[in-house]
Motif scaffolding. Structure first.
Motif, PDB file in Angstrom:
ATOM      1  N   CYS A   1       0.851  -1.187   0.000  1.00 59.31           N
ATOM      2  CA  CYS A   1       0.000   0.000   0.000  1.00 59.31           C
ATOM      3  C   CYS A   1       0.891   1.244   0.000  1.00 59.31           C
ATOM      4  O   CYS A   1       2.046   1.196   0.420  1.00 59.31           O
ATOM      5  CB  CYS A   1      -0.936   0.001   1.206  1.00 59.31           C
ATOM      6  SG  CYS A   1      -0.088  -0.053   2.805  1.00 59.31           S
ATOM      7  N   ASP A   2       0.331   2.337  -0.465  1.00 56.39           N
ATOM      8  CA  ASP A   2       1.119   3.566  -0.561  1.00 56.39           C
ATOM      9  C   ASP A   2       1.222   4.311   0.764  1.00 56.39           C
ATOM     10  O   ASP A   2       1.963   5.275   0.876  1.00 56.39           O
ATOM     11  CB  ASP A   2       0.527   4.496  -1.619  1.00 56.39           C
ATOM     12  CG  ASP A   2      -0.893   4.933  -1.268  1.00 56.39           C
ATOM     13  OD1 ASP A   2      -1.651   4.104  -0.750  1.00 56.39           O
ATOM     14  OD2 ASP A   2      -1.241   6.107  -1.516  1.00 56.39           O
ATOM     15  N   CYS A   3       0.480   3.834   1.786  1.00 58.31           N
ATOM     16  CA  CYS A   3       0.507   4.535   3.070  1.00 58.31           C
ATOM     17  C   CYS A   3       1.501   3.915   4.049  1.00 58.31           C
ATOM     18  O   CYS A   3       2.216   4.627   4.754  1.00 58.31           O
ATOM     19  CB  CYS A   3      -0.896   4.559   3.688  1.00 58.31           C
ATOM     20  SG  CYS A   3      -1.768   2.978   3.629  1.00 58.31           S
TER      21      CYS A   3
ATOM     22  N   LEU B   1       7.052   2.377  -1.316  1.00 57.12           N
ATOM     23  CA  LEU B   1       6.077   3.145  -2.092  1.00 57.12           C
ATOM     24  C   LEU B   1       5.822   4.521  -1.492  1.00 57.12           C
ATOM     25  O   LEU B   1       5.722   5.510  -2.228  1.00 57.12           O
ATOM     26  CB  LEU B   1       4.760   2.375  -2.195  1.00 57.12           C
ATOM     27  CG  LEU B   1       4.682   1.227  -3.203  1.00 57.12           C
ATOM     28  CD1 LEU B   1       3.258   0.693  -3.280  1.00 57.12           C
ATOM     29  CD2 LEU B   1       5.144   1.652  -4.586  1.00 57.12           C
ATOM     30  N   SER B   2       5.681   4.595  -0.164  1.00 59.12           N
ATOM     31  CA  SER B   2       5.349   5.882   0.445  1.00 59.12           C
ATOM     32  C   SER B   2       6.452   6.905   0.235  1.00 59.12           C
ATOM     33  O   SER B   2       6.181   8.101   0.052  1.00 59.12           O
ATOM     34  CB  SER B   2       5.052   5.706   1.934  1.00 59.12           C
ATOM     35  OG  SER B   2       6.180   5.220   2.627  1.00 59.12           O
TER      36      SER B   2
ATOM     37  N   LYS C   1       6.515   7.905  -3.480  1.00 60.11           N
ATOM     38  CA  LYS C   1       5.379   8.796  -3.731  1.00 60.11           C
ATOM     39  C   LYS C   1       5.723  10.251  -3.436  1.00 60.11           C
ATOM     40  O   LYS C   1       5.178  11.178  -4.053  1.00 60.11           O
ATOM     41  CB  LYS C   1       4.187   8.346  -2.881  1.00 60.11           C
ATOM     42  CG  LYS C   1       2.891   9.097  -3.153  1.00 60.11           C
ATOM     43  CD  LYS C   1       1.751   8.500  -2.349  1.00 60.11           C
ATOM     44  CE  LYS C   1       0.426   9.158  -2.671  1.00 60.11           C
ATOM     45  NZ  LYS C   1      -0.700   8.513  -1.946  1.00 60.11           N
TER      46      LYS C   1
ATOM     47  N   PRO D   1      -2.045   4.882  -6.426  1.00 59.20           N
ATOM     48  CA  PRO D   1      -1.139   4.971  -5.272  1.00 59.20           C
ATOM     49  C   PRO D   1      -0.090   6.064  -5.391  1.00 59.20           C
ATOM     50  O   PRO D   1       0.568   6.397  -4.412  1.00 59.20           O
ATOM     51  CB  PRO D   1      -0.481   3.583  -5.245  1.00 59.20           C
ATOM     52  CG  PRO D   1      -0.492   3.147  -6.669  1.00 59.20           C
ATOM     53  CD  PRO D   1      -1.769   3.684  -7.247  1.00 59.20           C
ATOM     54  N   MET D   2       0.097   6.627  -6.584  1.00 62.26           N
ATOM     55  CA  MET D   2       1.144   7.621  -6.797  1.00 62.26           C
ATOM     56  C   MET D   2       0.594   9.014  -7.108  1.00 62.26           C
ATOM     57  O   MET D   2       1.342   9.889  -7.534  1.00 62.26           O
ATOM     58  CB  MET D   2       2.061   7.175  -7.954  1.00 62.26           C
ATOM     59  CG  MET D   2       2.949   5.995  -7.633  1.00 62.26           C
ATOM     60  SD  MET D   2       4.203   6.346  -6.378  1.00 62.26           S
ATOM     61  CE  MET D   2       3.653   5.293  -5.041  1.00 62.26           C
TER      62      MET D   2
END
Length: 352
Positions: free
Chosen positions: A244-246, A251-252, A255, A288-289
């Motif tokens: 997940c992006d959070c 990923l976070s 981002k 997600p981005m």
């Protein structure tokens, strides 16, 4: 005592994953929570290649039977890699990420989580400096269309069903966020580990062995929850993370950069059919981005931000979203094995 941790930090920084120094010394605080001084000293004598205890003992200058119990204990704690084989056990240095950190999923403390989150930006900045990343992005199955120039190693189902052994483990990123009251509520049991890696996780009591059908159910559930599929960056991956992006530290942090597409190793990007788009914003909400924005009633894709995960395609009810191939010059051919991947990263970092 401080010197051995500084030496170990430099030793880990010379691995493909890196372990860069900071002014605050947070990286040393992390090592002190994971390694005793004696364990840190022993880890300094390991390399990123499996070796029998006798070879390590020669470098340490102690009898093999003296250091063997400590090596086994360090393997059980996920500080090094302990490979059990009928013809003799071997031991290998682990890099910090992906490696030591992921094995700490059942050993997390509030202080360790706090220090790790402070350290992650430094770690990510070091990893973003080279072209080859440890993970790559493949599109979710539902987003694949017949026009795509997609290879077998980019088919999620092919990657899963080609494995002889599959284990699912807890996501350390979502677990640590949950422990500090910042969880997203998405499924925690979402890291698929394959082959030899699955046997190592199993031997440490982390995760559970599952069938290919069960793994695909997890993949589909992950897509429905907006999780990005990130296999290890090789034709034959060792694992697939559903991120997940959070909570995902990779990923976070990607981002937060202005151009995630320049960092992520992926061969696809989203495209909009403006004749079909109704401006419903479903694609914008799941991206997600933050690569999609609905302007004047139509979705628009920021190519600098799109990482080609295909999640937008899965939620579009009007067939307006699709995935398209990147231009030939931008396509990414992953190394064949994970060893090749780490060798490539090491070369890009100038370690050879």
């Amino acid at each position: 005592m401080e010197k051995v941790y500084k030496d170990l930090a430099r030793h880990l920084d010379n691995t493909p994953g890196g372990f860069p120094p900071t002014e605050s010394g947070v990286e040393l605080r992390i090592l002190k929570q994971l390694f005793t001084p004696e364990q840190a000293q022993l880890a300094l004598n390991l390399v990123m290649m499996p070796e029998p205890v006798e070879a390590i003992a020669l470098r340490v200058g102690k009898p093999a039977e003296t250091i063997l119990p400590m090596l086994i204990e360090m393997g059980e704690k996920g500080l090094i890699l302990h490979i059990r084989k009928p013809d003799g056990d071997t031991f290998m240095l682990l890099q910090f990420v992906v490696g030591i950190w992921e094995y700490q999923v059942d050993r997390l403390t509030q202080q360790l989580i706090k220090d790790f989150n402070e350290y992650v930006p430094y770690l990510m900045k070091a990893q973003e400096a080279h072209k080859t990343q440890q993970l790559r992005v493949v599109p979710v199955e539902k987003s694949i269309n017949t026009q795509l120039n997609i290879m077998d190693h980019e088919h999620l189902e092919n990657l899963v069903r080609s494995q002889s052994k599959i284990l699912v483990a807890p996501c350390i990123c979502r677990r640590e966020h949950t422990m500090v009251g910042k969880g997203c509520g998405k499924m925690e049991e979402s890291c698929l580990v394959f082959g030899g890696g699955a046997y190592i996780y199993e031997s440490r009591g982390i995760g559970r062995t599952i069938t290919a059908d069960e793994a695909m159910d997890i993949v589909r559930k992950g897509a429905a929850q907006g999780l990005v599929a990130q296999p290890s960056n090789s034709v034959k991956p060792m694992n697939i993370c559903l991120c997940c992006d959070c909570c995902c530290q990779i990923l976070s942090n990607i981002k937060k950069t202005p151009s995630p597409a320049r960092i992520v190793n992926s061969n696809f990007q989203a495209s909009v059919d403006t004749d079909q788009c109704t401006g419903c914003q479903a694609c914008e909400e799941i991206c997600p981005m933050d690569a999609i924005a609905v302007t004047d009633g139509l979705a628009q894709v920021n190519k600098e931000r799109c990482i080609g995960c295909g999640l937008c395609v899965t939620v579009c009810e009007f067939d307006a979203m699709s995935l398209a191939d990147k231009q030939e010059m931008e396509r990414w051919d992953p190394p064949r094995t994970l060893v090749d991947t780490y060798m490539k990263i090491a070369q890009e970092k100038g370690l050879f």
